[in-house]
Scaffold this active site. Structure first.
Site, PDB file in Angstrom:
ATOM      1  N   GLU A   1       5.320  -9.927 -20.795  1.00 48.64           N
ATOM      2  CA  GLU A   1       4.757  -8.596 -21.009  1.00 48.64           C
ATOM      3  C   GLU A   1       5.830  -7.524 -20.846  1.00 48.64           C
ATOM      4  O   GLU A   1       6.764  -7.683 -20.066  1.00 48.64           O
ATOM      5  CB  GLU A   1       3.700  -8.297 -19.944  1.00 48.64           C
ATOM      6  CG  GLU A   1       2.457  -9.123 -20.054  1.00 48.64           C
ATOM      7  CD  GLU A   1       1.427  -8.715 -19.006  1.00 48.64           C
ATOM      8  OE1 GLU A   1       0.394  -9.365 -18.953  1.00 48.64           O
ATOM      9  OE2 GLU A   1       1.672  -7.752 -18.237  1.00 48.64           O
TER      10      GLU A   1
ATOM     11  N   CYS B   1       8.953  -0.521 -19.091  1.00 45.95           N
ATOM     12  CA  CYS B   1       8.839  -1.397 -17.918  1.00 45.95           C
ATOM     13  C   CYS B   1       9.072  -2.822 -18.401  1.00 45.95           C
ATOM     14  O   CYS B   1       8.309  -3.339 -19.231  1.00 45.95           O
ATOM     15  CB  CYS B   1       7.442  -1.228 -17.308  1.00 45.95           C
ATOM     16  SG  CYS B   1       7.161  -2.332 -15.918  1.00 45.95           S
TER      17      CYS B   1
ATOM     18  N   CYS C   1       6.632 -15.735 -12.131  1.00 49.40           N
ATOM     19  CA  CYS C   1       7.366 -15.273 -10.949  1.00 49.40           C
ATOM     20  C   CYS C   1       7.094 -16.212  -9.780  1.00 49.40           C
ATOM     21  O   CYS C   1       5.957 -16.640  -9.586  1.00 49.40           O
ATOM     22  CB  CYS C   1       6.900 -13.858 -10.588  1.00 49.40           C
ATOM     23  SG  CYS C   1       7.808 -13.169  -9.183  1.00 49.40           S
TER      24      CYS C   1
ATOM     25  N   CYS D   1       3.092 -12.890  -4.799  1.00 49.19           N
ATOM     26  CA  CYS D   1       2.448 -11.749  -4.131  1.00 49.19           C
ATOM     27  C   CYS D   1       0.941 -11.842  -4.396  1.00 49.19           C
ATOM     28  O   CYS D   1       0.517 -12.077  -5.524  1.00 49.19           O
ATOM     29  CB  CYS D   1       2.989 -10.432  -4.679  1.00 49.19           C
ATOM     30  SG  CYS D   1       4.760 -10.268  -4.472  1.00 49.19           S
TER      31      CYS D   1
ATOM     32  N   CYS E   1      -1.016  -9.819  -7.237  1.00 46.43           N
ATOM     33  CA  CYS E   1      -0.393  -9.755  -8.564  1.00 46.43           C
ATOM     34  C   CYS E   1      -0.830 -10.911  -9.465  1.00 46.43           C
ATOM     35  O   CYS E   1      -0.795 -12.079  -9.053  1.00 46.43           O
ATOM     36  CB  CYS E   1       1.128  -9.783  -8.377  1.00 46.43           C
ATOM     37  SG  CYS E   1       2.038  -9.970  -9.901  1.00 46.43           S
TER      38      CYS E   1
ATOM     39  N   CYS F   1       0.442  -5.786 -13.655  1.00 46.29           N
ATOM     40  CA  CYS F   1       1.459  -6.738 -14.087  1.00 46.29           C
ATOM     41  C   CYS F   1       0.862  -8.125 -14.276  1.00 46.29           C
ATOM     42  O   CYS F   1       0.230  -8.667 -13.384  1.00 46.29           O
ATOM     43  CB  CYS F   1       2.551  -6.756 -13.014  1.00 46.29           C
ATOM     44  SG  CYS F   1       3.736  -8.038 -13.202  1.00 46.29           S
TER      45      CYS F   1
HETATM   46  S1  SF4 Z   1       4.519  -8.325  -7.738  1.00 48.66           S
HETATM   47 FE1  SF4 Z   1       4.203 -10.096  -9.092  1.00 48.66          FE
HETATM   48  S2  SF4 Z   1       5.955 -10.069 -10.481  1.00 48.66           S
HETATM   49 FE2  SF4 Z   1       6.471  -8.713  -8.754  1.00 48.66          FE
HETATM   50  S3  SF4 Z   1       7.546 -10.053  -7.286  1.00 48.66           S
HETATM   51 FE3  SF4 Z   1       5.373 -10.115  -6.710  1.00 48.66          FE
HETATM   52  S4  SF4 Z   1       4.538 -11.925  -7.812  1.00 48.66           S
HETATM   53 FE4  SF4 Z   1       6.500 -11.376  -8.763  1.00 48.66          FE
END
Ligand code: SF4
Length: 348
Positions: free
Chosen positions: A93, A106, A113, A117, A120, A338
């Site tokens: 994206e 962005c 990833c 987190c 996310c 995201c």
């Molecule tokens: S917010 Fe999402 S994309 Fe950013 S570091 Fe954490 S898991 Fe990875």
């Protein structure tokens, strides 16, 4: 890989010379690639080049870029979200955020990833792979193409942890700066923080770019270690106080400022006691705190903090002498968080 995007003027002159052409042919390719008005980024469209030269480049596997369009969403406020496919059929994206004077891109630095987190959508599926510099830069071309405007600012806040892909990140920054003509000062690299990598980022930046002029944004999202670990599991490897110390060192090494991103999550980190704790953590450090409204996603329980709590939190930090801004969420009506668009596309 023979993607031309990300090539410097010297690289393209050398390619032209290798094919028995004059060096200016390389400069023509350079001007064509980095001009946002040239929409269809394939070699056939570089009509200033002789046909046989174009054919030879294509026969030898050269492309301008390799990403392809998959899906787009345009929010009511003009924010554009693009889902793009890589050559190996992964999806990434990127987002174009327009204002009257700016167009901020962005960008993603990885497919997926590994940081996991909890708030996310991208973190849900783990890491597939890191992106090459050409794939990072290609996202800018797509945003410019669809929005018919030149990108003026860059934030690495899309999918992925940029500090786990430092070499390609910095190669892309070189090109953004020199080829896309966007000042390093208009580039922000956002990280959730990885042990030892903040120091490595400034070191590598001096090696690859000769300087380090971009802004570093650290996704802190908590006022103490315990809260941070509940929302960012990888935080257990990196004490919050050490992150602040390493950030101070980054400022000393580079002369650039650091900002701390703080996602306001209802009942988790949005009370005045947290604002006071954050003040103690950052006191004496010339930094900036960005408070961010959370874009809720279906799969997780976190809720957006109320506007009232946000305002109280902001005022408390400000009264305590901490420089603070409130970053408004853009594109709320179109899966702006995201990884959401990618997630939706996979679910379909
Ligand atoms: S917010 Fe999402 S994309 Fe950013 S570091 Fe954490 S898991 Fe990875």
């Amino acid at each position: 890989m023979k993607n031309l995007i990300g090539s410097s003027i010297k690289d393209l002159e050398n390619i032209a010379l290798d094919y028995g052409q004059a060096a200016f042919r390389g400069r023509q390719i350079y001007s064509w690639i980095y001009n946002y008005k040239n929409k269809n980024k394939n070699i056939d469209q570089i009509e200033v080049l002789p046909l046989d030269f174009r054919k030879k480049l294509k026969d030898d596997g050269f492309k301008v870029s390799e990403l392809s369009f998959q899906e787009k969403r345009l929010a009511n406020d003009g924010t554009l979200k693009l889902l793009l496919s890589t050559g190996d059929h992964e999806s990434i994206e990127c987002v174009g955020i327009p204002t009257e004077k700016r167009l901020t891109a962005c960008l993603s630095s990885q497919v997926g990833c590994p940081m996991d987190c909890k708030f996310c959508a991208t973190g849900k599926d783990g890491l597939k792979r890191s992106l090459r510099a050409s794939e990072i830069l290609d996202q800018i071309l797509f945003i410019e193409n669809v929005m018919n405007r030149k990108v003026t600012n860059i934030v690495f806040m899309g999918m992925g942890e940029p500090l786990l892909n430092i070499e390609e990140l910095l190669l892309s920054i070189r090109s953004i700066n020199e080829d896309f003509q966007i000042s390093q000062r208009k580039i922000t690299v956002s990280t959730v923080a990885v042990p030892k990598m903040i120091r490595k980022l400034s070191e590598k930046s001096f090696q690859i770019l000769g300087n380090c002029q971009f802004t570093l944004a650290i996704s802190l999202h908590a006022s103490n270690q315990k809260i941070r670990e509940t929302i960012i599991p990888s935080a257990k490897n990196y004490e919050i106080r050490n992150i602040v110390e390493d950030s101070k060192q980054f400022v000393k090494d580079t002369g650039r400022r650091v900002s701390f991103e703080y996602l306001m999550l209802s009942g988790v980190n949005d009370k005045l006691e947290h604002a006071n704790e954050l003040t103690s953590l950052l006191r004496g450090f010339q930094c900036h705190v960005n408070l961010i409204q959370y874009n809720q996603i279906d799969e997780v329980d976190f809720k957006r903090a109320s506007l009232n709590n946000l305002q109280l939190f902001k005022s408390r930090l400000s009264d305590n002498g901490i420089a603070v801004s409130l970053r408004k969420s853009r594109g709320l009506d179109k899966n702006a968080a995201c990884g959401q668009l990618r997630q939706n596309s996979k679910n379909k």
